[in-house]
Design a protein around this motif. Structure first.
Motif, PDB file in Angstrom:
ATOM      1  N   THR A 295       0.810  -1.116   0.116  1.00  0.00           N
ATOM      2  CA  THR A 295      -0.065   0.107   0.109  1.00  0.00           C
ATOM      3  C   THR A 295       0.843   1.173   0.009  1.00  0.00           C
ATOM      4  O   THR A 295       0.309   2.557   0.045  1.00  0.00           O
ATOM      5  CB  THR A 295      -0.957   0.099   1.195  1.00  0.00           C
ATOM      6  OG1 THR A 295       0.045   0.336   2.723  1.00  0.00           O
ATOM      7  CG2 THR A 295      -1.742  -1.274   1.328  1.00  0.00           C
ATOM      8  N   PHE A 296       2.056   1.204   0.101  1.00  0.00           N
ATOM      9  CA  PHE A 296       3.012   2.206   0.117  1.00  0.00           C
ATOM     10  C   PHE A 296       2.933   3.305  -0.924  1.00  0.00           C
ATOM     11  O   PHE A 296       2.523   3.410  -2.124  1.00  0.00           O
ATOM     12  CB  PHE A 296       4.430   1.897  -0.162  1.00  0.00           C
ATOM     13  CG  PHE A 296       5.745   2.759  -0.179  1.00  0.00           C
ATOM     14  CD1 PHE A 296       5.971   3.545   0.832  1.00  0.00           C
ATOM     15  CD2 PHE A 296       6.360   2.794  -1.461  1.00  0.00           C
ATOM     16  CE1 PHE A 296       6.859   4.333   0.744  1.00  0.00           C
ATOM     17  CE2 PHE A 296       7.422   3.979  -1.327  1.00  0.00           C
ATOM     18  CZ  PHE A 296       7.695   4.877  -0.581  1.00  0.00           C
ATOM     19  N   ARG A 297       2.435   4.656  -0.408  1.00  0.00           N
ATOM     20  CA  ARG A 297       2.374   5.755  -1.224  1.00  0.00           C
ATOM     21  C   ARG A 297       1.041   5.879  -1.692  1.00  0.00           C
ATOM     22  O   ARG A 297       0.694   6.736  -2.572  1.00  0.00           O
ATOM     23  CB  ARG A 297       3.443   6.062  -2.031  1.00  0.00           C
ATOM     24  CG  ARG A 297       4.774   6.464  -1.431  1.00  0.00           C
ATOM     25  CD  ARG A 297       5.727   7.047  -2.241  1.00  0.00           C
ATOM     26  NE  ARG A 297       6.626   7.872  -1.748  1.00  0.00           N
ATOM     27  CZ  ARG A 297       6.852   9.115  -2.035  1.00  0.00           C
ATOM     28  NH1 ARG A 297       6.623   9.702  -3.010  1.00  0.00           N
ATOM     29  NH2 ARG A 297       7.877   9.665  -1.131  1.00  0.00           N
ATOM     30  N   LYS A 298      -0.094   4.854  -1.320  1.00  0.00           N
ATOM     31  CA  LYS A 298      -1.340   4.937  -2.198  1.00  0.00           C
ATOM     32  C   LYS A 298      -2.260   5.505  -1.269  1.00  0.00           C
ATOM     33  O   LYS A 298      -2.107   5.579   0.005  1.00  0.00           O
ATOM     34  CB  LYS A 298      -1.651   3.439  -2.262  1.00  0.00           C
ATOM     35  CG  LYS A 298      -0.892   2.791  -3.338  1.00  0.00           C
ATOM     36  CD  LYS A 298      -1.290   1.358  -3.684  1.00  0.00           C
ATOM     37  CE  LYS A 298      -0.297   0.854  -4.762  1.00  0.00           C
ATOM     38  NZ  LYS A 298      -0.382  -0.525  -4.863  1.00  0.00           N
ATOM     39  N   LEU A 299      -3.509   5.916  -1.650  1.00  0.00           N
ATOM     40  CA  LEU A 299      -4.464   6.652  -0.919  1.00  0.00           C
ATOM     41  C   LEU A 299      -4.914   5.881   0.320  1.00  0.00           C
ATOM     42  O   LEU A 299      -5.201   4.635   0.170  1.00  0.00           O
ATOM     43  CB  LEU A 299      -5.468   7.000  -1.850  1.00  0.00           C
ATOM     44  CG  LEU A 299      -6.613   7.839  -1.003  1.00  0.00           C
ATOM     45  CD1 LEU A 299      -6.066   9.195  -0.883  1.00  0.00           C
ATOM     46  CD2 LEU A 299      -7.924   7.949  -2.253  1.00  0.00           C
ATOM     47  N   HIS A 300      -4.940   6.546   1.639  1.00  0.00           N
ATOM     48  CA  HIS A 300      -5.432   5.912   2.716  1.00  0.00           C
ATOM     49  C   HIS A 300      -4.538   4.839   3.222  1.00  0.00           C
ATOM     50  O   HIS A 300      -5.004   4.309   4.338  1.00  0.00           O
ATOM     51  CB  HIS A 300      -6.835   5.423   2.631  1.00  0.00           C
ATOM     52  CG  HIS A 300      -7.866   6.496   2.043  1.00  0.00           C
ATOM     53  ND1 HIS A 300      -7.833   7.684   2.559  1.00  0.00           N
ATOM     54  CD2 HIS A 300      -8.740   6.280   1.109  1.00  0.00           C
ATOM     55  CE1 HIS A 300      -8.823   8.200   1.986  1.00  0.00           C
ATOM     56  NE2 HIS A 300      -9.442   7.469   1.149  1.00  0.00           N
ATOM     57  N   SER A 301      -3.078   4.927   2.745  1.00  0.00           N
ATOM     58  CA  SER A 301      -2.426   3.860   3.216  1.00  0.00           C
ATOM     59  C   SER A 301      -1.640   4.306   4.617  1.00  0.00           C
ATOM     60  O   SER A 301      -1.733   5.522   4.888  1.00  0.00           O
ATOM     61  CB  SER A 301      -1.337   3.758   2.422  1.00  0.00           C
ATOM     62  OG  SER A 301      -0.212   2.714   2.961  1.00  0.00           O
ATOM     63  N   ARG A 302      -1.457   3.560   5.728  1.00  0.00           N
ATOM     64  CA  ARG A 302      -0.603   3.794   6.815  1.00  0.00           C
ATOM     65  C   ARG A 302       0.759   4.088   6.338  1.00  0.00           C
ATOM     66  O   ARG A 302       1.296   4.641   7.320  1.00  0.00           O
ATOM     67  CB  ARG A 302      -0.725   2.921   7.794  1.00  0.00           C
ATOM     68  CG  ARG A 302      -2.084   2.471   8.328  1.00  0.00           C
ATOM     69  CD  ARG A 302      -2.205   1.654   9.578  1.00  0.00           C
ATOM     70  NE  ARG A 302      -1.336   0.289   9.535  1.00  0.00           N
ATOM     71  CZ  ARG A 302      -1.375  -0.452  10.375  1.00  0.00           C
ATOM     72  NH1 ARG A 302      -1.717  -0.135  11.746  1.00  0.00           N
ATOM     73  NH2 ARG A 302      -0.784  -1.644  10.349  1.00  0.00           N
TER      74      ARG A 302
ATOM     75  N   ALA B   1       4.780   8.957   9.026  1.00  0.00           N
ATOM     76  CA  ALA B   1       3.750   9.747   9.572  1.00  0.00           C
ATOM     77  C   ALA B   1       3.052   9.071  11.011  1.00  0.00           C
ATOM     78  O   ALA B   1       3.247   7.835  11.045  1.00  0.00           O
ATOM     79  CB  ALA B   1       2.616  10.094   8.802  1.00  0.00           C
ATOM     80  N   THR B   2       3.073   9.685  11.871  1.00  0.00           N
ATOM     81  CA  THR B   2       2.222   8.993  13.135  1.00  0.00           C
ATOM     82  C   THR B   2       0.791   9.146  12.995  1.00  0.00           C
ATOM     83  O   THR B   2       0.205   8.294  13.622  1.00  0.00           O
ATOM     84  CB  THR B   2       2.624   9.855  14.422  1.00  0.00           C
ATOM     85  OG1 THR B   2       2.314  11.150  14.251  1.00  0.00           O
ATOM     86  CG2 THR B   2       4.192   9.706  14.875  1.00  0.00           C
ATOM     87  N   ALA B   3       0.723   9.913  12.197  1.00  0.00           N
ATOM     88  CA  ALA B   3      -1.379  10.409  12.327  1.00  0.00           C
ATOM     89  C   ALA B   3      -2.044   9.023  11.675  1.00  0.00           C
ATOM     90  O   ALA B   3      -3.152   8.670  12.246  1.00  0.00           O
ATOM     91  CB  ALA B   3      -1.430  11.449  10.771  1.00  0.00           C
ATOM     92  N   GLU B   4      -1.291   8.111  10.841  1.00  0.00           N
ATOM     93  CA  GLU B   4      -1.888   6.786  10.655  1.00  0.00           C
ATOM     94  C   GLU B   4      -1.784   5.558  11.310  1.00  0.00           C
ATOM     95  O   GLU B   4      -2.482   4.621  11.131  1.00  0.00           O
ATOM     96  CB  GLU B   4      -1.625   6.500   9.227  1.00  0.00           C
ATOM     97  CG  GLU B   4      -1.044   7.627   8.175  1.00  0.00           C
ATOM     98  CD  GLU B   4      -2.440   8.299   7.732  1.00  0.00           C
ATOM     99  OE1 GLU B   4      -3.505   7.861   8.167  1.00  0.00           O
ATOM    100  OE2 GLU B   4      -2.131   9.622   7.630  1.00  0.00           O
ATOM    101  N   GLY B   5      -1.084   5.953  12.477  1.00  0.00           N
ATOM    102  CA  GLY B   5      -1.254   4.779  13.595  1.00  0.00           C
ATOM    103  C   GLY B   5      -0.264   3.786  13.274  1.00  0.00           C
ATOM    104  O   GLY B   5      -0.599   2.553  13.671  1.00  0.00           O
TER     105      GLY B   5
END
Lengths: 281, 321
Positions: A93-100, A106-110
């Motif tokens: 999912t790297f660099r895709k929409l809604h990926s962690r 980023a910490t925002a995606e947990g």
């Protein structure tokens, strides 16, 4: 104790992951991640060995690592996944929409394993110092590591941090500079010469070690050696010579592979040079 | 109108200093960092009481913000102290990435905000800080009005988990709010109910708004005064309820018109309840040296200007009927 050979096998898979992640989304950074792969594999699998199933943001009573040059995200994610922080499938999912797995950490995606956002350069060493100070206040004997780019040292905040860490005797901190001599616009020596980097760190009051960062045995040995110098009133820096693009012959030492994705053919060519030791995601 | 008595003018930064000391006593995880302005920020009492929890970073604000973010990783609650200009504009990206986007429990505390820092002039008079800070997701933005409220706000943010920008000032200023009041983040404070016009003020301008309210009262105008100490999260309900009652609004702040309190009110009214509005603020110009009161007058932020703005919106309201 994990063997050097096993660490090298992990690093080979991590390099494959990096090429496949960047190629898969036709976006991202491949050169720096390939160059620092041996170091980060050694750090997580042989040195820090944190518990990936019990990630805590505050990192109390464990060693913590900060990636200041956040564009090495593909490397960071691959190592975290291979170490067990999350399923390796998620690397797709790297660099895709809604990926962690955001373009930069980023910490925002947990995402477990990430404690600070980085990508805008020059901030990570300060953060690492803060974490080191907190550990000291908490009587926590564990260590703090921070990886920086060499080009990143052009950011002035680093020198505020370098001055602070020595002046305030932050001696539970190990900074590692990825000294590959390349940045986006060309050789570091042309873009902005760093001069005698060891002498600069020494003049600021740091203990300086050097190592070749693409020799697994040397990497493990040097990080272990760096521990001897902790707790003695000065911070430690390892100036780590690496090859940008290490492991893929047509990428090695070419600054143009800083931030471009390989084509399909280039990807096939690159993967042919990197053994799938642990199985692709 | 409700009468407010100045119990003795004090600087709001001293309220911060007392609040910080108290927060330090209440919670051992509270730590403080300062960039060579310990006396100016009134952080010296904390430093003396808790030398092991105080970090002098020197004149290096970017490093200070990063260190503070790092200290939260380890469970600390860092309060950073410097002047508003160096606390925001100088380190915007550090705050953006390492604090706001990373959602770290850092309290960015800024003294010498607004015009009223006085003689140091425009290099130090950051009038954009509220706008910059309120635009950052995750950031709470607080601008208390007097010593008592600043002390209470400092204690309140020490108990709140998340990034905060806490703004206060240099000059001695009337101290009039209840010292026993608890500070509720995000809750507008009704200072004086009224029916003809709503005056929304923040920071030092709350006292000016109360002075204007008194003057308006003598002219037979009933002004409602609301203290908006929290710029973000914004108390939409309180502002809307007031304007729905009075039908017109005046904002008053020691800040640029662009991006400040008035901007937040105007956005809200435009969406929910369009009404005549005037903004008492600095309008797209830098400040200059002078005494605080002289500066407020020179930039149209004094009591007569607030009175005139109130009368103007009341007239516009009448004209539109």
């Amino acid at each position: 104790m994990i063997s050097i050979q096993e660490l090298e096998r992990i690093a080979s898979q991590v390099r494959r992951d990096i090429v496949r992640m960047v190629s898969g989304v036709a976006s991202g950074h491949v050169g720096g991640p390939l160059g620092s792969a041996d170091f980060l594999v050694a750090l997580y699998f042989a040195i820090m060995r944190p518990d990936p199933k019990n990630f805590s943001m505050d990192g109390k009573n464990e060693d913590v690592f900060f990636l200041s040059n956040g564009h090495l995200s593909a490397l960071f994610y691959s190592v975290l996944a291979r170490y067990g922080y999350f399923e390796v499938q998620e690397l797709a999912t790297f660099r895709k929409l809604h990926s962690r797995l955001q373009g930069h950490p980023a910490t925002a995606e947990g995402l477990p394993g990430i404690r600070i956002s980085s990508g805008s350069l020059g901030q990570g060493l300060s953060v690492a110092i803060g974490a080191a100070l907190a550990k000291r206040m908490n009587n926590d004997e564990h260590r703090v590591y921070c990886l920086l780019g060499d080009g990143e040292l052009e950011e002035g905040q680093n020198w505020e941090a370098i001055m602070f860490a020595a002046g305030k005797k932050v001696d539970n901190l190990i900074a590692v500079v990825d000294y590959n001599g390349k940045q986006i616009d060309g050789p570091v020596d042309k873009v902005m010469p760093l001069g005698d980097l060891s002498a600069k760190f020494e003049a600021f009051g740091w203990k300086v070690l050097t190592m070749y960062g693409n020799d697994m045995a040397e990497v493990v040995d040097t990080i272990k050696k760096s521990h001897w110098f902790l707790g003695q009133g000065q911070p430690v820096v390892i100036i780590m010579t690496t090859h940008m693009g290490q492991g893929v012959d047509f990428m090695v030492d070419n600054h143009e592979w800083h931030g471009v994705a390989p084509t399909e053919e280039q990807t096939r060519n690159a993967l042919a040079q990197l053994e799938a030791t642990l199985g692709d995601y | 109108m409700k009468e407010y008595i100045n119990s003795g003018s004090k600087d709001t930064r001293s309220g911060f200093g007392e609040g910080l000391l108290e927060a330090g006593r209440q919670n051992p995880d509270v730590v403080a960092l300062c960039a060579d302005l310990t006396g100016s920020l009134k952080m010296d009492a904390f430093e003396k009481q808790f030398p092991d929890r105080f970090v002098q970073v020197g004149i290096a604000e970017a490093n200070m913000v990063g260190i503070a973010a790092g200290m939260t990783i380890g469970g600390k609650i860092p309060f950073t102290g410097t002047f508003a200009n160096f606390a925001t504009g100088r380190v915007y990206d550090q705050i953006r990435q390492s604090v706001a986007y990373s959602n770290k429990n850092v309290k960015i505390c800024a003294s010498h905000a607004g015009l009223t820092l006085g003689e140091d002039g425009a290099t130090h008079q950051n009038l954009e800080d509220l706008g910059m800070m309120k635009m950052l997701p995750n950031m709470t933005v607080i601008n208390p009005c007097d010593f008592n409220q600043t002390k209470a706000a400092t204690l309140a943010v020490s108990r709140y988990n998340g990034p905060v920008y806490l703004r206060f000032g240099r000059p001695k200023w009337p101290n009039f709010t209840d010292p026993a009041a608890t500070f509720e983040i995000g809750k507008a404070l009704m200072m004086n109910p009224g029916s003809d016009v709503s005056i929304f003020a923040t920071g030092h301008m709350v006292w000016i708004a109360l002075e204007a309210c008194k003057a308006l009262g003598e002219m037979g105008v009933s002004a409602e005064v609301i203290d908006i100490h929290t710029i973000k999260p914004f108390d939409n309900e309180a502002v809307l309820a007031s304007v729905m009652k009075t039908g017109c609004a005046v904002s008053a702040e020691e800040h640029m018109r662009n991006g400040g309190l008035g901007d937040s009110i105007a956005q809200l009214l435009a969406r929910e309840f369009p009404a005549p509005m005037e903004m008492i603020a600095v309008n797209d110009t830098f400040g200059e040296s002078g005494k605080p009161e002289e500066l407020l007058k020179a930039y149209g932020l004094d009591t007569p200007n607030v009175v005139a703005a109130a009368l103007k919106v009341i007239q516009r309201k009448k004209n539109s009927r």
